[in-house]
Design a protein around this motif. Structure first.
Motif, PDB file in Angstrom:
ATOM      1  N   GLN A 111      -2.960   7.093  -8.411  1.00  0.00           N
ATOM      2  CA  GLN A 111      -1.823   7.941  -8.765  1.00  0.00           C
ATOM      3  C   GLN A 111      -1.980   9.331  -8.168  1.00  0.00           C
ATOM      4  O   GLN A 111      -1.038   9.880  -7.579  1.00  0.00           O
ATOM      5  CB  GLN A 111      -1.680   8.032 -10.281  1.00  0.00           C
ATOM      6  N   ASP A 112      -3.170   9.904  -8.313  1.00  0.00           N
ATOM      7  CA  ASP A 112      -3.415  11.244  -7.780  1.00  0.00           C
ATOM      8  C   ASP A 112      -3.199  11.287  -6.274  1.00  0.00           C
ATOM      9  O   ASP A 112      -2.634  12.242  -5.735  1.00  0.00           O
ATOM     10  CB  ASP A 112      -4.845  11.695  -8.116  1.00  0.00           C
ATOM     11  N   ASP A 113      -3.656  10.239  -5.598  1.00  0.00           N
ATOM     12  CA  ASP A 113      -3.501  10.186  -4.143  1.00  0.00           C
ATOM     13  C   ASP A 113      -2.021  10.154  -3.751  1.00  0.00           C
ATOM     14  O   ASP A 113      -1.585  10.911  -2.876  1.00  0.00           O
ATOM     15  CB  ASP A 113      -4.213   8.952  -3.585  1.00  0.00           C
ATOM     16  N   LEU A 114      -1.243   9.319  -4.407  1.00  0.00           N
ATOM     17  CA  LEU A 114       0.169   9.197  -4.068  1.00  0.00           C
ATOM     18  C   LEU A 114       0.956  10.452  -4.448  1.00  0.00           C
ATOM     19  O   LEU A 114       1.841  10.895  -3.714  1.00  0.00           O
ATOM     20  CB  LEU A 114       0.773   7.976  -4.769  1.00  0.00           C
ATOM     21  N   LEU A 115       0.621  11.039  -5.577  1.00  0.00           N
ATOM     22  CA  LEU A 115       1.351  12.225  -6.035  1.00  0.00           C
ATOM     23  C   LEU A 115       0.955  13.485  -5.279  1.00  0.00           C
ATOM     24  O   LEU A 115       1.637  14.511  -5.387  1.00  0.00           O
ATOM     25  CB  LEU A 115       1.145  12.423  -7.533  1.00  0.00           C
ATOM     26  N   SER A 116      -0.133  13.415  -4.516  1.00  0.00           N
ATOM     27  CA  SER A 116      -0.544  14.571  -3.710  1.00  0.00           C
ATOM     28  C   SER A 116       0.214  14.626  -2.389  1.00  0.00           C
ATOM     29  O   SER A 116       0.154  15.619  -1.672  1.00  0.00           O
ATOM     30  CB  SER A 116      -2.049  14.527  -3.441  1.00  0.00           C
ATOM     31  N   ARG A 117       0.908  13.546  -2.058  1.00  0.00           N
ATOM     32  CA  ARG A 117       1.661  13.481  -0.806  1.00  0.00           C
ATOM     33  C   ARG A 117       3.089  13.983  -1.018  1.00  0.00           C
ATOM     34  O   ARG A 117       3.558  14.084  -2.155  1.00  0.00           O
ATOM     35  CB  ARG A 117       1.691  12.032  -0.295  1.00  0.00           C
ATOM     36  N   PRO A 118       3.803  14.292   0.081  1.00  0.00           N
ATOM     37  CA  PRO A 118       5.204  14.701  -0.057  1.00  0.00           C
ATOM     38  C   PRO A 118       6.020  13.595  -0.722  1.00  0.00           C
ATOM     39  O   PRO A 118       5.899  12.423  -0.368  1.00  0.00           O
ATOM     40  CB  PRO A 118       5.650  14.916   1.399  1.00  0.00           C
TER      41      PRO A 118
ATOM     42  N   PRO B 279       0.842  -1.201   0.000  1.00  0.00           N
ATOM     43  CA  PRO B 279       0.000   0.000   0.000  1.00  0.00           C
ATOM     44  C   PRO B 279       0.878   1.253   0.000  1.00  0.00           C
ATOM     45  O   PRO B 279       1.602   1.515   0.954  1.00  0.00           O
ATOM     46  CB  PRO B 279      -0.796  -0.128   1.297  1.00  0.00           C
ATOM     47  N   GLY B 280       0.855   1.989  -1.090  1.00  0.00           N
ATOM     48  CA  GLY B 280       1.635   3.216  -1.189  1.00  0.00           C
ATOM     49  C   GLY B 280       3.117   3.021  -1.355  1.00  0.00           C
ATOM     50  O   GLY B 280       3.883   3.994  -1.316  1.00  0.00           O
ATOM     51  N   GLY B 281       3.572   1.812  -1.572  1.00  0.00           N
ATOM     52  CA  GLY B 281       5.014   1.588  -1.690  1.00  0.00           C
ATOM     53  C   GLY B 281       5.329   0.241  -2.311  1.00  0.00           C
ATOM     54  O   GLY B 281       4.488  -0.391  -2.956  1.00  0.00           O
ATOM     55  N   ARG B 282       6.562  -0.222  -2.092  1.00  0.00           N
ATOM     56  CA  ARG B 282       7.010  -1.487  -2.657  1.00  0.00           C
ATOM     57  C   ARG B 282       8.132  -2.056  -1.807  1.00  0.00           C
ATOM     58  O   ARG B 282       8.700  -1.359  -0.959  1.00  0.00           O
ATOM     59  CB  ARG B 282       7.529  -1.282  -4.087  1.00  0.00           C
TER      60      ARG B 282
END
Length: 264
Positions: A156-163, A111-114
């Motif tokens: 993508q939008d959610d992840l790219l909205s974060r720092p 979730p949100g990473g790898r």
């Protein structure tokens, strides 16, 4: 007695604390955990104490910091042992390393990473290796960005909205620039990277899909950037894509064109 929603919240908080250690490579203090998870120091301390008692964490009195304990190591090793993606990718990685001469890796989506699940190291004296089991963000490096390229637009939008942390001088952290690279990677089916996650390293990666068609990881070839040139990546691309498709098929994925042909 704690309500079901309260129990869920407590479990989520505990999971957030434990996962924070997977994102860092050093010991952490109560203040750092509280700040990064958004919980109070009292709650963070209570969770940390519980994890120490069950062996998931160790406490260093001299520094007043916590680090992963033996029980966490056992869980991590067991997770690698039973990972279907890791198991199905092994032979493909061996063949890919032989075909390219460089280190071949398989990455699993979180979730949100790898996280890197396995690698077959290059036999060359100067080579690149990866750290298995450590969580990495998706925006830096080819293995992560090819996964990000195949997520839904909302994800993508959610992840790219974060720092977006800058790991090296060439890490792409501008959301619009990242979106351009994601579109290009999705269209081509591979992603290339030079020094974005680690200085002096170059890589090329292709996506791995599960039986439901969702991206679940990636396969990559990585090496010193002076060897991982554009020309070298061009040579490795077909073997890489075949390896990733081979792993996807082993996991039950069927390419859309194959499904369409069967339907005729």
């Amino acid at each position: 007695m704690e309500s079901s929603s309260g129990g869920t919240t407590s479990a989520a908080r505990a999971a957030d604390v434990l996962l924070e250690f997977g994102r860092r490579s050093s010991a952490l203090g109560v203040s750092e955990i509280a700040r990064s998870t958004g919980m109070s120091k009292a709650v963070a301390h209570r969770i940390l104490t519980t994890f120490v008692e069950c062996g998931l964490l160790l406490y260093e009195p001299s520094t007043r910091r916590y680090l992963l304990g033996p029980a966490a190591a056992t869980l991590g090793a067991r997770a690698l042992d039973v990972s279907p993606l890791r198991r199905m990718a092994r032979e493909a990685l061996v063949d890919l390393q032989r075909a390219t001469g460089e280190t071949a890796t398989v990455t699993g989506r979180l979730p949100g990473g790898r996280v890197y699940l396995d690698q077959v190291e290059s036999t060359q004296e100067i080579k690149m290796t990866v750290e298995l089991g450590r969580r990495f963000d998706l925006h830096s490096g080819s293995s992560g960005r090819i996964i990000l390229a195949h997520l839904s637009e909302a994800e993508q939008d959610d992840l790219l909205s974060r720092p977006l942390p800058r790991l090296t001088s060439t890490t792409i952290i501008d959301p619009e620039s990242l979106r351009e690279t994601l579109r290009a990677a999705r269209e081509r089916g591979v992603c290339r990277s030079t020094g974005e996650r680690q200085e002096g390293a170059g890589s090329i990666a292709a996506p791995v899909f599960g039986a439901d068609g969702a991206v679940i990881g990636s396969v990559s070839v990585c090496g010193p950037s002076y060897r991982m040139t554009e020309e070298a990546c061009d040579r490795y691309e077909s073997a890489l894509v075949e390896a990733a498709q081979r792993v996807s098929r082993a996991l039950g994925h069927r390419a859309p064109e194959a499904v369409a042909a069967e339907a005729k």
